[in-house]
Design an enzyme around this catalytic site. Structure first.
Site, PDB file in Angstrom:
ATOM      1  N   GLY A   1     -62.814 -19.285   0.914  1.00 36.12           N
ATOM      2  CA  GLY A   1     -61.361 -19.549   0.624  1.00 36.12           C
ATOM      3  C   GLY A   1     -61.328 -19.345  -1.082  1.00 36.12           C
ATOM      4  O   GLY A   1     -62.339 -19.610  -1.561  1.00 36.12           O
ATOM      5  N   GLN A  40     -58.107 -19.792  -9.499  1.00 39.98           N
ATOM      6  CA  GLN A  40     -59.542 -19.587  -9.600  1.00 39.98           C
ATOM      7  C   GLN A  40     -59.967 -18.377 -10.319  1.00 39.98           C
ATOM      8  O   GLN A  40     -61.026 -17.999 -10.565  1.00 39.98           O
ATOM      9  CB  GLN A  40     -60.495 -19.769  -8.336  1.00 39.98           C
ATOM     10  CG  GLN A  40     -60.338 -21.267  -7.671  1.00 39.98           C
ATOM     11  CD  GLN A  40     -61.062 -21.262  -6.571  1.00 39.98           C
ATOM     12  OE1 GLN A  40     -60.536 -21.203  -5.370  1.00 39.98           O
ATOM     13  NE2 GLN A  40     -62.381 -21.547  -6.584  1.00 39.98           N
ATOM     14  N   CYS A  51     -67.418 -25.584  -3.951  1.00 37.89           N
ATOM     15  CA  CYS A  51     -66.220 -24.950  -4.681  1.00 37.89           C
ATOM     16  C   CYS A  51     -66.883 -23.734  -5.436  1.00 37.89           C
ATOM     17  O   CYS A  51     -67.712 -23.744  -6.251  1.00 37.89           O
ATOM     18  CB  CYS A  51     -65.621 -26.090  -5.790  1.00 37.89           C
ATOM     19  SG  CYS A  51     -64.357 -25.217  -6.401  1.00 37.89           S
ATOM     20  N   LEU A  52     -66.145 -22.464  -5.315  1.00 38.71           N
ATOM     21  CA  LEU A  52     -66.414 -21.345  -5.981  1.00 38.71           C
ATOM     22  C   LEU A  52     -66.565 -21.533  -7.449  1.00 38.71           C
ATOM     23  O   LEU A  52     -67.100 -20.941  -8.229  1.00 38.71           O
ATOM     24  CB  LEU A  52     -65.508 -20.092  -5.796  1.00 38.71           C
ATOM     25  CG  LEU A  52     -65.877 -19.746  -4.108  1.00 38.71           C
ATOM     26  CD1 LEU A  52     -64.832 -18.585  -3.643  1.00 38.71           C
ATOM     27  CD2 LEU A  52     -67.171 -19.027  -4.071  1.00 38.71           C
ATOM     28  N   HIS A  69     -58.187 -28.337   0.123  1.00 37.84           N
ATOM     29  CA  HIS A  69     -58.974 -27.935  -0.971  1.00 37.84           C
ATOM     30  C   HIS A  69     -58.264 -26.762  -1.693  1.00 37.84           C
ATOM     31  O   HIS A  69     -58.241 -26.842  -3.090  1.00 37.84           O
ATOM     32  CB  HIS A  69     -60.493 -27.467  -0.564  1.00 37.84           C
ATOM     33  CG  HIS A  69     -61.257 -26.861  -1.688  1.00 37.84           C
ATOM     34  ND1 HIS A  69     -62.449 -27.785  -2.007  1.00 37.84           N
ATOM     35  CD2 HIS A  69     -61.480 -26.093  -2.894  1.00 37.84           C
ATOM     36  CE1 HIS A  69     -63.222 -27.360  -3.203  1.00 37.84           C
ATOM     37  NE2 HIS A  69     -62.259 -26.119  -3.449  1.00 37.84           N
ATOM     38  N   GLU A  70     -57.870 -25.834  -1.136  1.00 38.63           N
ATOM     39  CA  GLU A  70     -57.175 -24.522  -1.960  1.00 38.63           C
ATOM     40  C   GLU A  70     -55.612 -25.319  -2.561  1.00 38.63           C
ATOM     41  O   GLU A  70     -55.408 -24.779  -3.324  1.00 38.63           O
ATOM     42  CB  GLU A  70     -56.999 -23.445  -0.804  1.00 38.63           C
ATOM     43  CG  GLU A  70     -58.266 -22.831  -0.340  1.00 38.63           C
ATOM     44  CD  GLU A  70     -59.252 -22.622  -1.377  1.00 38.63           C
ATOM     45  OE1 GLU A  70     -59.193 -22.422  -2.626  1.00 38.63           O
ATOM     46  OE2 GLU A  70     -60.686 -22.779  -1.182  1.00 38.63           O
ATOM     47  N   HIS A  90     -56.238 -26.893  -5.690  1.00 39.11           N
ATOM     48  CA  HIS A  90     -56.437 -25.905  -6.643  1.00 39.11           C
ATOM     49  C   HIS A  90     -55.065 -25.673  -7.236  1.00 39.11           C
ATOM     50  O   HIS A  90     -54.978 -25.556  -8.250  1.00 39.11           O
ATOM     51  CB  HIS A  90     -57.154 -24.710  -6.453  1.00 39.11           C
ATOM     52  CG  HIS A  90     -58.776 -24.599  -6.143  1.00 39.11           C
ATOM     53  ND1 HIS A  90     -59.569 -24.935  -7.357  1.00 39.11           N
ATOM     54  CD2 HIS A  90     -59.625 -24.506  -5.319  1.00 39.11           C
ATOM     55  CE1 HIS A  90     -60.542 -24.883  -7.128  1.00 39.11           C
ATOM     56  NE2 HIS A  90     -60.794 -24.699  -5.941  1.00 39.11           N
TER      57      HIS A  90
HETATM   58 NI    NI Z   1     -62.548 -24.648  -4.802  1.00 37.90          NI
END
Ligand code: NI
Length: 173
Positions: free
Chosen positions: A46, A51, A88-89, A130-131, A134
């Site tokens: 995702g 991000q 998380c990226l 989660h997204e 963000h």
């Molecule tokens: Ni994340």
């Protein structure tokens, strides 16, 4: 297809809320394409617009079978409880066990501008929550308190000093 550098924790763009998407035009479609490429390249499951430094309200995801973009998403229902070790990226190398709702229903627009309602259970529900966090400037660290938060911050600082490894972004969100 271009990829974007993924912004990491400490970058102020990750803490800012996003604006609703107004025009789903050719430029926007290319942006979405590049976000998919960036997500697969990471590799993650995702990726939300902030991000990659874009202050717009949308995210892409693919948990293995069905790549999709959700534009101006809204949570309309969430039930149950599910514990999952999230990555998380934007916080590479750190995983945090977080309890959130298990079944999540989201209303959004798709890439054709049509209204869609999607339901996510367990991992897919977790991706949605989660997204959307963000998109509101909320990160995993904000979802834990006390000792769990301190431990997660310690893990992050240690990982920052050690430098990234190739597996840090595997299956992250
Ligand atoms: Ni994340």
């Amino acid at each position: 297809m271009a990829t974007y550098p993924i912004r990491v924790f400490g970058d102020p763009v990750l803490k800012r809320p996003t604006r609703e998407v107004v025009d789903i035009d050719g430029t926007f479609v290319r942006l979405v394409d590049s976000m998919f490429t960036t997500m697969y390249d990471a590799p993650g499951v995702g990726l939300a617009a902030p991000q990659v430094g874009v202050q717009q309200r949308f995210f892409v995801y693919d948990i293995g079978d069905d790549p999709k973009v959700l534009i101006n998403p809204k949570i309309v229902e969430q039930t149950g409880e599910w514990s999952y070790e999230e990555g998380c990226l934007s916080i590479p190398g750190v995983t945090i066990e977080i309890v959130r709702p298990k079944l999540v229903t989201v209303e959004a627009l798709d890439l054709d501008g049509n209204e869609v309602t999607v339901e996510g259970d367990e991992l897919l529900g977790r991706v949605f929550l989660h997204e959307i966090d963000h998109l509101d400037g909320v990160l995993m660290f904000d979802r834990v308190e006390g000792d769990a938060r301190k431990a997660a911050m310690r893990e992050w600082r240690a990982r920052e000093l050690a430098g990234p490894t190739s597996r840090d972004r595997d299956h992250a969100l």
